[in-house]
Structure formats: structure tokens, C-alpha cells
Design a protein around this motif. Structure first.
Motif, PDB file in Angstrom:
ATOM      1  N   GLU A 245      63.839  23.556  17.337  1.00 23.21           N
ATOM      2  CA  GLU A 245      63.018  22.432  17.781  1.00 23.21           C
ATOM      3  C   GLU A 245      63.191  22.241  19.286  1.00 23.21           C
ATOM      4  O   GLU A 245      64.313  22.268  19.800  1.00 23.21           O
ATOM      5  CB  GLU A 245      63.404  21.152  17.043  1.00 23.21           C
ATOM      6  N   TYR A 246      62.066  22.023  19.957  1.00 23.33           N
ATOM      7  CA  TYR A 246      62.051  21.908  21.414  1.00 23.33           C
ATOM      8  C   TYR A 246      61.197  20.713  21.807  1.00 23.33           C
ATOM      9  O   TYR A 246      60.040  20.601  21.403  1.00 23.33           O
ATOM     10  CB  TYR A 246      61.484  23.194  22.018  1.00 23.33           C
ATOM     11  N   GLN A 247      61.796  19.806  22.582  1.00 23.29           N
ATOM     12  CA  GLN A 247      61.071  18.625  23.049  1.00 23.29           C
ATOM     13  C   GLN A 247      61.296  18.480  24.546  1.00 23.29           C
ATOM     14  O   GLN A 247      62.187  17.751  24.998  1.00 23.29           O
ATOM     15  CB  GLN A 247      61.519  17.366  22.308  1.00 23.29           C
ATOM     16  N   PRO A 248      60.472  19.175  25.344  1.00 21.76           N
ATOM     17  CA  PRO A 248      60.681  19.142  26.789  1.00 21.76           C
ATOM     18  C   PRO A 248      60.322  17.803  27.418  1.00 21.76           C
ATOM     19  O   PRO A 248      60.773  17.506  28.527  1.00 21.76           O
ATOM     20  CB  PRO A 248      59.764  20.256  27.288  1.00 21.76           C
ATOM     21  N   MET A 249      59.482  17.025  26.754  1.00 21.02           N
ATOM     22  CA  MET A 249      59.103  15.697  27.238  1.00 21.02           C
ATOM     23  C   MET A 249      58.814  14.814  26.039  1.00 21.02           C
ATOM     24  O   MET A 249      58.668  15.286  24.911  1.00 21.02           O
ATOM     25  CB  MET A 249      57.894  15.783  28.171  1.00 21.02           C
ATOM     26  N   ASP A 250      58.741  13.514  26.257  1.00 16.95           N
ATOM     27  CA  ASP A 250      58.606  12.561  25.161  1.00 16.95           C
ATOM     28  C   ASP A 250      57.349  12.775  24.340  1.00 16.95           C
ATOM     29  O   ASP A 250      57.339  12.504  23.135  1.00 16.95           O
ATOM     30  CB  ASP A 250      58.627  11.119  25.701  1.00 16.95           C
ATOM     31  N   ASP A 251      56.282  13.247  24.962  1.00 17.33           N
ATOM     32  CA  ASP A 251      55.011  13.356  24.248  1.00 17.33           C
ATOM     33  C   ASP A 251      54.707  14.771  23.757  1.00 17.33           C
ATOM     34  O   ASP A 251      53.610  15.039  23.281  1.00 17.33           O
ATOM     35  CB  ASP A 251      53.854  12.849  25.119  1.00 17.33           C
ATOM     36  N   LEU A 252      55.658  15.701  23.864  1.00 13.88           N
ATOM     37  CA  LEU A 252      55.434  17.076  23.429  1.00 13.88           C
ATOM     38  C   LEU A 252      56.596  17.539  22.557  1.00 13.88           C
ATOM     39  O   LEU A 252      57.764  17.440  22.950  1.00 13.88           O
ATOM     40  CB  LEU A 252      55.281  18.001  24.639  1.00 13.88           C
ATOM     41  N   PHE A 253      56.259  18.060  21.374  1.00 15.35           N
ATOM     42  CA  PHE A 253      57.291  18.502  20.428  1.00 15.35           C
ATOM     43  C   PHE A 253      56.861  19.824  19.819  1.00 15.35           C
ATOM     44  O   PHE A 253      55.700  20.006  19.434  1.00 15.35           O
ATOM     45  CB  PHE A 253      57.480  17.457  19.327  1.00 15.35           C
ATOM     46  N   MET A 254      57.798  20.776  19.699  1.00 13.85           N
ATOM     47  CA  MET A 254      57.520  22.083  19.117  1.00 13.85           C
ATOM     48  C   MET A 254      58.600  22.412  18.086  1.00 13.85           C
ATOM     49  O   MET A 254      59.775  22.105  18.291  1.00 13.85           O
ATOM     50  CB  MET A 254      57.501  23.174  20.187  1.00 13.85           C
ATOM     51  N   ARG A 255      58.181  23.060  17.015  1.00 16.48           N
ATOM     52  CA  ARG A 255      59.128  23.490  15.994  1.00 16.48           C
ATOM     53  C   ARG A 255      58.755  24.883  15.506  1.00 16.48           C
ATOM     54  O   ARG A 255      57.634  25.119  15.050  1.00 16.48           O
ATOM     55  CB  ARG A 255      59.156  22.519  14.815  1.00 16.48           C
ATOM     56  N   LEU A 256      59.698  25.809  15.583  1.00 16.74           N
ATOM     57  CA  LEU A 256      59.538  27.166  15.091  1.00 16.74           C
ATOM     58  C   LEU A 256      60.474  27.336  13.898  1.00 16.74           C
ATOM     59  O   LEU A 256      61.685  27.118  14.024  1.00 16.74           O
ATOM     60  CB  LEU A 256      59.877  28.175  16.189  1.00 16.74           C
ATOM     61  N   SER A 257      59.932  27.726  12.745  1.00 19.27           N
ATOM     62  CA  SER A 257      60.720  27.798  11.515  1.00 19.27           C
ATOM     63  C   SER A 257      60.597  29.181  10.884  1.00 19.27           C
ATOM     64  O   SER A 257      59.525  29.789  10.887  1.00 19.27           O
ATOM     65  CB  SER A 257      60.254  26.745  10.504  1.00 19.27           C
ATOM     66  N   TYR A 258      61.721  29.623  10.327  1.00 17.38           N
ATOM     67  CA  TYR A 258      61.757  30.896   9.600  1.00 17.38           C
ATOM     68  C   TYR A 258      62.466  30.658   8.275  1.00 17.38           C
ATOM     69  O   TYR A 258      63.479  29.953   8.210  1.00 17.38           O
ATOM     70  CB  TYR A 258      62.511  31.948  10.409  1.00 17.38           C
ATOM     71  N   ASP A 259      61.922  31.230   7.211  1.00 16.87           N
ATOM     72  CA  ASP A 259      62.583  31.116   5.919  1.00 16.87           C
ATOM     73  C   ASP A 259      62.466  32.429   5.165  1.00 16.87           C
ATOM     74  O   ASP A 259      61.508  33.186   5.351  1.00 16.87           O
ATOM     75  CB  ASP A 259      61.994  29.971   5.088  1.00 16.87           C
ATOM     76  N   ARG A 260      63.457  32.684   4.323  1.00 18.98           N
ATOM     77  CA  ARG A 260      63.455  33.891   3.504  1.00 18.98           C
ATOM     78  C   ARG A 260      64.143  33.578   2.180  1.00 18.98           C
ATOM     79  O   ARG A 260      65.147  32.862   2.140  1.00 18.98           O
ATOM     80  CB  ARG A 260      64.172  35.047   4.203  1.00 18.98           C
ATOM     81  N   THR A 261      63.573  34.123   1.113  1.00 18.19           N
ATOM     82  CA  THR A 261      64.160  33.997  -0.217  1.00 18.19           C
ATOM     83  C   THR A 261      64.246  35.376  -0.848  1.00 18.19           C
ATOM     84  O   THR A 261      63.264  36.130  -0.845  1.00 18.19           O
ATOM     85  CB  THR A 261      63.317  33.073  -1.115  1.00 18.19           C
ATOM     86  N   ASP A 262      65.423  35.707  -1.377  1.00 10.99           N
ATOM     87  CA  ASP A 262      65.639  36.946  -2.125  1.00 10.99           C
ATOM     88  C   ASP A 262      66.146  36.566  -3.507  1.00 10.99           C
ATOM     89  O   ASP A 262      67.287  36.114  -3.655  1.00 10.99           O
ATOM     90  CB  ASP A 262      66.665  37.845  -1.425  1.00 10.99           C
ATOM     91  N   ASP A 263      65.300  36.732  -4.494  1.00 14.54           N
ATOM     92  CA  ASP A 263      65.652  36.396  -5.876  1.00 14.54           C
ATOM     93  C   ASP A 263      65.778  37.695  -6.664  1.00 14.54           C
ATOM     94  O   ASP A 263      64.803  38.396  -6.893  1.00 14.54           O
ATOM     95  CB  ASP A 263      64.580  35.498  -6.492  1.00 14.54           C
ATOM     96  N   LYS A 264      67.003  38.000  -7.063  1.00 13.77           N
ATOM     97  CA  LYS A 264      67.268  39.204  -7.844  1.00 13.77           C
ATOM     98  C   LYS A 264      67.698  38.869  -9.262  1.00 13.77           C
ATOM     99  O   LYS A 264      68.386  39.661  -9.912  1.00 13.77           O
ATOM    100  CB  LYS A 264      68.327  40.057  -7.132  1.00 13.77           C
ATOM    101  N   SER A 265      67.299  37.699  -9.734  1.00 13.35           N
ATOM    102  CA  SER A 265      67.540  37.352 -11.132  1.00 13.35           C
ATOM    103  C   SER A 265      66.847  38.377 -12.027  1.00 13.35           C
ATOM    104  O   SER A 265      65.811  38.937 -11.671  1.00 13.35           O
ATOM    105  CB  SER A 265      66.997  35.958 -11.435  1.00 13.35           C
ATOM    106  N   ASN A 266      67.401  38.591 -13.194  1.00 12.29           N
ATOM    107  CA  ASN A 266      66.805  39.555 -14.122  1.00 12.29           C
ATOM    108  C   ASN A 266      65.414  39.127 -14.543  1.00 12.29           C
ATOM    109  O   ASN A 266      65.070  37.936 -14.519  1.00 12.29           O
ATOM    110  CB  ASN A 266      67.676  39.693 -15.378  1.00 12.29           C
ATOM    111  N   ALA A 267      64.610  40.111 -14.937  1.00 12.84           N
ATOM    112  CA  ALA A 267      63.358  39.789 -15.616  1.00 12.84           C
ATOM    113  C   ALA A 267      63.685  38.939 -16.836  1.00 12.84           C
ATOM    114  O   ALA A 267      64.698  39.144 -17.504  1.00 12.84           O
ATOM    115  CB  ALA A 267      62.646  41.070 -16.035  1.00 12.84           C
TER     116      ALA A 267
END
Length: 764
Positions: A245-267
Motif C-alpha cells: 500500500e502506497y499513500q504519497p499524499m492524503d488524496d491518493l492511495f494505491m494498493r498492489l495485491s498478490y495471492d496464491r492458493t495451492d490445494d493438494k487435497s485428495n480428489a
């Protein structure tokens, strides 16, 4: 189903409860240190893409905050169905990660590529296009919002039943760290770590989350290929999340998000409700036990990145951009017949990727507010499955028999939308909204018969053959376009649609604490091509839902809140794929997709809250739905709505006890679902009315650093169906007739049994 007398009785009881039985407000804090106090909490939601009190939003919406999720030990998205009336969120067949979602009788049963969902799933306003992996494990969540009814104006296509919004926790600005571990029944052993670090003071922040979730199986594969893991209904999942999250000034806000899921549960192996007539596979003793001739491994890989930029251009105008790119890959082994023989085995691959971009403008005028935006979506959904009918092939004198289906179903769409709320008088306001969507679909399908037992990876090296680069295909293309007139379908088939989705509503603020509202809204589910096509058939047109709602949102006192909605909907042009038998080819899967049905539904939803004291709170969520099939041209004919009980009811109580060693919260809830069928064309898989009881106690130290919880779920150990397969017929004398594959294939998948878990953690 309930009789009319029962229904009237239930409605009478509900009316009495609405007037007399108060229930506690859902806890909605922005951080987990918020304490419950006497009186109704202000619950903020973003149902209309701007932050508002839930009592000001003329939409039927349930919000479940982080504190409530923690206190009840809710760990996966499907558990929140208990707290939202007329809502079904259940794990689908065959895997632990595929979602079946219905709201008000509207959804999508089949998770195959190309089929569009009827309930939209969103993570921080990013659309999750496919049901694979949509059973989200809750990590660093601020709240879950469930919007009931068509959301076509603000959210667009595929929200004809409603939308489920997963809102992650924003950063506080300081350094935070939380670690927790859970142990429980069936060898449960979970670990979660979340936190945030300021990289540049008051300007740049890094957030992170990691979850490692493990559990032994509820049952086992009694017979499986040599060397295979025999756990059934186990869990083996890792999830990651990084946020900058980046907020260089009060009226500007940026958010860069990354997510990953690895599900190896059995069939997941299903439970044979009938013994096999072609091999040794009797009905198992436990509903969580199964048999299989396939490998038991399964995998779901999901990955996504998103960017949000918000600029407050003035005191009245804010501009927002949301962009995302997501990918999913799911190789799976689904044994339809659940026997040690190759009666009806379906190994498959799913491969999805999509990008989206949204520009949004929110304007607050003197007597009106306006939300407008532009949206673009580009998605590719491909797959490959082999329906292995080996026993049938051997009976025909061949080594085996496989119906192989491959293809892609891709979509590009753009939309423009606007919704205004206009104050006509100090008490009366008008909502006007509209969305225009232009969408193009293209698809190709290869479908053919191979007189041997083959698997999706046979002959494939680098994934799927794409249109325009056919390569060496194992089966002929049956759906596509012949571009050079040589009789070969060498390019995808395409179709386009455009749709105008309106919304109009009136809101009357009778008192400062009582709002009455009425609305008409429309939503649509995308047109699509048949991913199981056997002929070069046309695309099915979009489905349309028209809905009327009348409701009240009322804080009747400082301690009583009553939100009630009455609704009626018409679900037209329903896409339905029917299996047409071929007497000359018992292996044929002649499935034709068309708009063949219309259904209606009427119902009531009531959520009542009561803060009885500083310590005791009560909660009720009641849903009633009466659905009916009006037009019925499906083959086989539709018998009724699927995954839609007539009545849902949740009763809950919370008690807070402050002591010298910290605060304890005791809670219990009873959740009841009326009887329902799993498939619209069959009464062979139906679930009787059932109820489950959950109890929890959580503790937090006086300084808020240490916390723990003891959670018991489904304490009466109810057995209830959440999915299944039905490939069996009924003769005139009531006996069973073998279906596809030559066996009595009637299979059920079940919800979780009784579990107890203990969580302990530390935060600073």
C-alpha cells in the motif's frame, strides 16, 4: 416439502419473532480489538460500491465482520451460508475447492468450463470467474458481504442470484504481527501468520499472510490403486497473500495485491447409495468412505494480482481504478461411479485465465450521489476430460472405451454503468441505475470416441491445443467454424450479445431510524456455447432475471434492529443441458444446450438483531422461498429448483464475560435447512430437513495480545448431502435401471461431520 399449513405456521412464527424476538447486531469492527458494547453497532458495507451504513442501503445484504468470523471459528467461505437467508454456499462434487452457489433459487450446478455462475464471487471488487478454487479459506479478512437478488447494474453479468464479496483487512499504518495455530478433530493442524510492516513511515506499507491448513480424511478409499493415498475428504492447502500500500499524499492511495492458493487435497470420493452390479462395491458403512479405480491425487492452483488506485479529486469526486489478472489450473480425478473398476471415470484438466479493468467515479452532490464506471473483461476458459467407460467397452469387445472432450470457451466484454440516488424530499429518495454490456464469446469443442481407456495427458505435452494451431488432435472438432470450406472446423465459433440492465427504486425514510424501500432490478447470465457439444450447435442466449423487492430496515430502539425483505423474481431463458439417449450408441453423451425453461420464486427474508445487555446478544436469520417451474421444455423435464430449501433458519446467542484474565465470548447457533433436491431433473438425490448445532468459546487477554478459541461444529453429527451424481433410472415396477456405464451409479457427497478444534494465538 413443507405443507401449506406448515408454511403459514412458519411465517406466523417468524412474524412474531420479528416483532418480539430481538437479535444481536453483527459485530463489525475494522480491527479485532473492538469490543462489543450495549446498543447497535454501525455496520459499514460497500454493496453500492461506496462505503455506507448497512441500514442506509436499499439492498438485501448480510455482512459478517472479522470479529464474528473469529468468535464462531468460521474458516472457509461456505460456512457463512448459515447467516444469510435463502443462501446456499457448498463445496461441490469431487474436490474440496469448487463452489456451488445459489441465492434465492438461482445459481449454477455444473462447474465445467464454459458454464457461467449465477452468483458472482468477488475479492476486493475483483471478479472470480470460475467456481474452481472459489471455496475460499478466510485469511486476513475484514468482512464477508452477501448481496441477495440480481446485482446487474453495479456488478454486471453472472450476478442474477446475487453476489458474495470477500473484503480483506486494510492496513492500520503501524507494525503488526499475528500468529495462530489450530489443532482439532481428524488430525487438524493449521498455522496462520499475518502482519504488516511500514517501509516508509506514513507512506509505504507491506502486508503479508500465510496459511498452511492440514487435516486427515473424514473417511478413506476402501479400495484404490496400489501406492495411492487412501485418505478421503482430507485437506492439504497452502495460501499466500502479499499487499503493498502506497499513500504519497492524503488524496491518493494505491494498493498492489498478490495471492496464491495451492490445494493438494485428495480428489473427493463419493458415497455409493446403491451397491454396484458390475463389480465388488457394496454400500460402505460410512458416508465418507468410497472406492476408486483412479489415482487419488488432485490439485487446484490459483494465482492473481490486482492493482487499485483511488484519487479523491475533490471533496465531492473520487476516481478509482481496479485492474486484475488471474490464472487457475486444476488437474483432477473424478470417479463418477466410485468403484474399483473403470465403470465411469472422469479424469480432467481445467485451465483458466482472465484480466479485467474497471474505472469508477463516485460523485456526491448536494441532493444526489452518483456511481459510474467502465468495465472490461477478457477471459479464457479451457478444459479436457475423458469419460472412461472401460467395462462397457470390454462388453463391446474392445480394450476399453473413452468419450474424450476438449475445448475452450472464451469471453470478451465491456460495460458502462451508472447509478444515481436522488433526494426528492428530505424523506423520499429515488434510485435510478443502468448498465449496458456488450459481450462476445468464442468456443471450440473436440468430442469423439476412442475404443481404449485413455487419459487427458495422453498425447499432450504443453497443455491444450489452441484454435489456429490444431496440431495432432486425438478427437475431431465438432463445434467451430470451417474457414476454408474443406469440411474441417479449423477456427472457433463465435456469437455476441448486448444487454441493458436497469434498476429503479424508491426509499422512504419514515423516521431517522426506519427506512422503507421498493425496487425493480434486472440481471443477466452470459450466453454460452455447450462445452460438451456433439454437434455444431448454436450458442444458448443469456438468462434473464427480473426481480421486485419491498423491504424495511429499522432500528426500532437502541437495542433492536429488524431488516425484512419480501421479493418476487422471474428467471427466464434458463440454459439447460439435457442428455439425449442414443439407442445405437450406449456410450454417447448427446448433450444439447438450449434456453428451455422459466422459473419463478417468491419469498421473505428477515434478519433481526437484539443487544439485550452489555453481555447477552441474540440473532435470527430466517428465509422462506417458494419456487416454481413455469416453462418446462427440458429433456428430461425439470422437477423443481435445485439446492433451494423452502425454509432456512439460523438462531444464535452470544454472551460476553469480562474477567481478571481477559474477556470470554460464548456463542452458540442452530442452523436449519428444509428439504431440497440436488438436481432439477431427479428426485433420487434429495436431502431431508436437517439442523446443525455449533458452539464456541473465545478468549482474549486484557492487553489484547493473546487469544484463543474452542470451537465445536455440527455437534449432533448430522449427515447431509451437498452434491452427487445420478446415472440410474427407475423402471415401472420401481426397480433401478443401470445408467451410463452400465452400473447403478447413484452417488452422494456430504457436509462435514462433527469436529472440535482449539486455536491459540499471539498478536502485537
Amino acid at each position: 416439502m413443507f405443507t401449506s399449513r406448515k408454511t403459514l405456521c412458519a411465517l406466523a412464527v417468524t412474524s412474531a419473532l420479528i416483532g418480539a424476538m430481538p437479535v444481536m447486531a453483527q459485530e463489525q469492527g475494522n480491527n479485532e480489538e473492538d469490543k462489543k458494547t450495549k446498543g447497535l453497532e454501525r455496520i459499514e458495507v460497500t454493496a453500492r460500491k461506496t462505503v455506507e451504513s448497512i441500514q442506509e442501503v436499499p439492498v438485501a445484504v448480510t455482512s459478517i465482520g472479522a470479529m464474528e468470523l473469529m468468535e464462531k471459528g468460521i474458516s472457509v467461505l461456505t460456512e457463512v451460508q448459515q447467516f444469510s437467508p435463502n443462501t446456499t454456499l457448498q463445496t461441490s462434487r469431487g474436490t474440496n475447492s469448487t463452489l456451488t452457489a445459489f441465492i434465492r433459487g438461482v445459481g449454477q450446478q455444473d462447474p465445467l468450463w464454459g458454464y457461467e455462475p449465477g452468483v458472482g464471487i468477488y475479492i476486493d471488487d475483483v471478479y472470480i470467474a470460475r467456481p474452481q478454487g472459489a471455496v475460499l479459506d478466510l485469511l486476513d479478512v475484514q468482512r464477508i458481504e452477501i448481496l441477495r437478488g440480481p446485482q446487474g447494474t453495479l456488478y454486471g453479468k453472472n450476478t442474477i442470484g446475487g453476489a458474495v464479496k470477500y473484503v480483506t483487512k486494510p492496513m492500520s499504518g503501524g507494525t503488526e504481527f499475528k500468529v495462530q495455530g489450530t489443532v482439532g478433530s481428524y488430525g487438524q493442524r493449521d498455522a496462520k501468520v499475518t502482519g504488516q510492516i511500514p517501509l516508509v513511515e506514513d507512506t509505504l506499507f507491506l502486508g503479508f499472510g500465510y496459511a498452511n491448513l492440514n487435516r486427515d480424511g473424514f473417511g478413506e478409499f476402501l479400495v484404490a490403486p496400489a501406492g495411492e493415498d487412501r485418505e478421503n475428504y482430507n485437506k492439504d492447502l497452502q495460501a499466500y497473500r502479499l499487499t503493498l500500500e502506497y499513500q504519497p499524499m492524503d488524496d491518493l492511495f494505491m494498493r498492489l495485491s498478490y495471492d496464491r492458493t495451492d490445494d493438494k487435497s485428495n480428489a473427493k470420493g463419493g458415497y455409493r447409495l446403491l451397491p454396484s452390479i458390475v463389480t465388488d462395491a457394496p454400500v460402505p458403512d460410512s458416508v465418507f468412505d468410497s472406492y476408486t479405480s483412479l489415482p487419488t491425487w488432485n490439485e487446484v492452483e490459483l494465482e492473481g494480482i490486482s492493482l487499485m488506485i483511488n484519487w479523491d479529486a475533490s471533496d465531492n469526486l473520487s476516481l478509482k481504478y481496479i485492474g486484475s489478472s488471474r490464472e487457475g489450473y486444476s488437474p483432477t480425478n473424478i470417479d463418477f461411479d466410485n468403484t474399483p473398476a473403470k465403470v465411469f471415470d472422469v479424469p480432467a484438466f481445467y485451465d483458466d485465465e482472465n484480466t479485467s479493468h474497471e474505472l469508477q467515479a463516485n460523485y456526491q452532490g448536494e441532493n444526489y450521489s452518483l456511481v459510474s464506471g467502465l468495465y472490461y473483461y477478457d477471459g479464457e476458459s479451457c478444459g479436457h476430460f475423458d469419460a472412461i467407460l472401460g467395462i462397457l467397452g470390454q462388453s463391446l469387445g474392445a480394450p476399453g472405451l473413452t468419450r474424450e472432450v476438449i475445448g475452450c470457451n472464451n469471453s470478451k466484454s465491456w460495460a458502462a454503468y451508472t447509478q444515481a440516488s436522488i433526494d426528492i424530499t428530505r424523506q423520499l429518495s429515488l434510485t435510478l441505475g443502468a448498465r449496458y454490456t456488450d459481450e462476445e464469446k468464442e468456443a471450440w469443442v473436440g468430442n469423439g470416441l476412442i475404443f481404449d481407456n485413455v487419459y487427458p495427458e495422453d498425447g499432450w505435452v504443453d497443455g491444450y491445443d489452441r484454435p489456429g494451431n490444431p496440431g495432432d488432435e486425438l478427437v475431431p472438432r465438432v463445434l467451430g467454424t470451417d474457414t476454408d470450406g474443406d469440411g474441417v472446423l479449423d477456427a472457433p465459433k463465435s456469437e455476441s450479445w448486448n444487454q441493458f440492465s436497469p434498476r429503479i427504486g424508491l426509499e422512504f425514510q419514515a423516521t431517522p431510524d426506519v427506512m422503507l424501500f421498493a425496487s425493480y432490478s434486472q440481471g443477466f447470465k452470459s450466453g454460452t456455447f455447450n462445452p460438451r457439444a456433439t454437434v455444431n450447435e448454436p450458442a444458448a442466449d443469456p438468462e434473464i432475471v427480473d426481480s421486485i423487492e419491498v423491504g424495511m430496515k429499522a432500528d426500532l430502539s437502541d437495542t433492536v434492529r429488524t431488516n425484512v425483505t419480501i421479493f418476487s423474481l422471474d428467471h427466464k431463458d434458463r440454459q439447460y443441458i439435457g442428455i439425449v439417449p442414443d439407442p445405437d450408441d450406449p456410450s454417447a453423451l448427446n448433450q444439447y444446450l438450449d434456453n428451455v425453461a422459466t422459473s419463478t420464486a417468491k419469498g421473505l427474508e428477515a434478519e433481526v438483531t437484539y443487544a439485550a445487555s452489555e453481555s447477552l446478544t441474540l440473532n435470527m436469520a430466517f428465509g422462506y422461498l417458494n419456487g416454481e417451474i413455469k416453462e418446462n421444455n427440458a429433456i428430461p423435464p425439470l422437477l423443481g429448483l435445485a439446492n433451494t430449501p423452502e425454509i432456512t433458519l439460523n438462531l444464535a446467542a452470544d454472551y460476553v464475560l469480562d474477567t481478571d484474565i481477559g474477556s470470554f465470548v460464548f456463542n452458540a447457533n442452530y442452523y436449519m435447512r428444509d428439504d431440497y433436491r440436488l438436481f432439477e431433473t431427479s428426485d433420487l438425490l434429495t436431502q431431508d430437513q436437517y439442523g446443525i448445532v455449533n458452539m464456541s468459546v473465545t478468549w482474549e487477554s486484557l492487553d489484547g495480545k493473546w487469544f484463543g478459541g474452542l470451537h465445536g461444529k455440527n455437534l449432533t453429527n448430522e449427515e447431509y448431502l451437498v452434491g452427487g451424481y445420478d446415472f440410474v433410472g427407475i423402471a415401472e415396477d420401481g426397480s433401478y435401471i443401470p445408467g451410463l456405464g452400465g452400473d447403478l451409479t447413484l452417488i452422494g457427497y456430504y457436509g462435514d461431520p462433527r469436529t472440535v478444534s482449539l486455536t491459540f494465538g499471539y498478536r502485537f
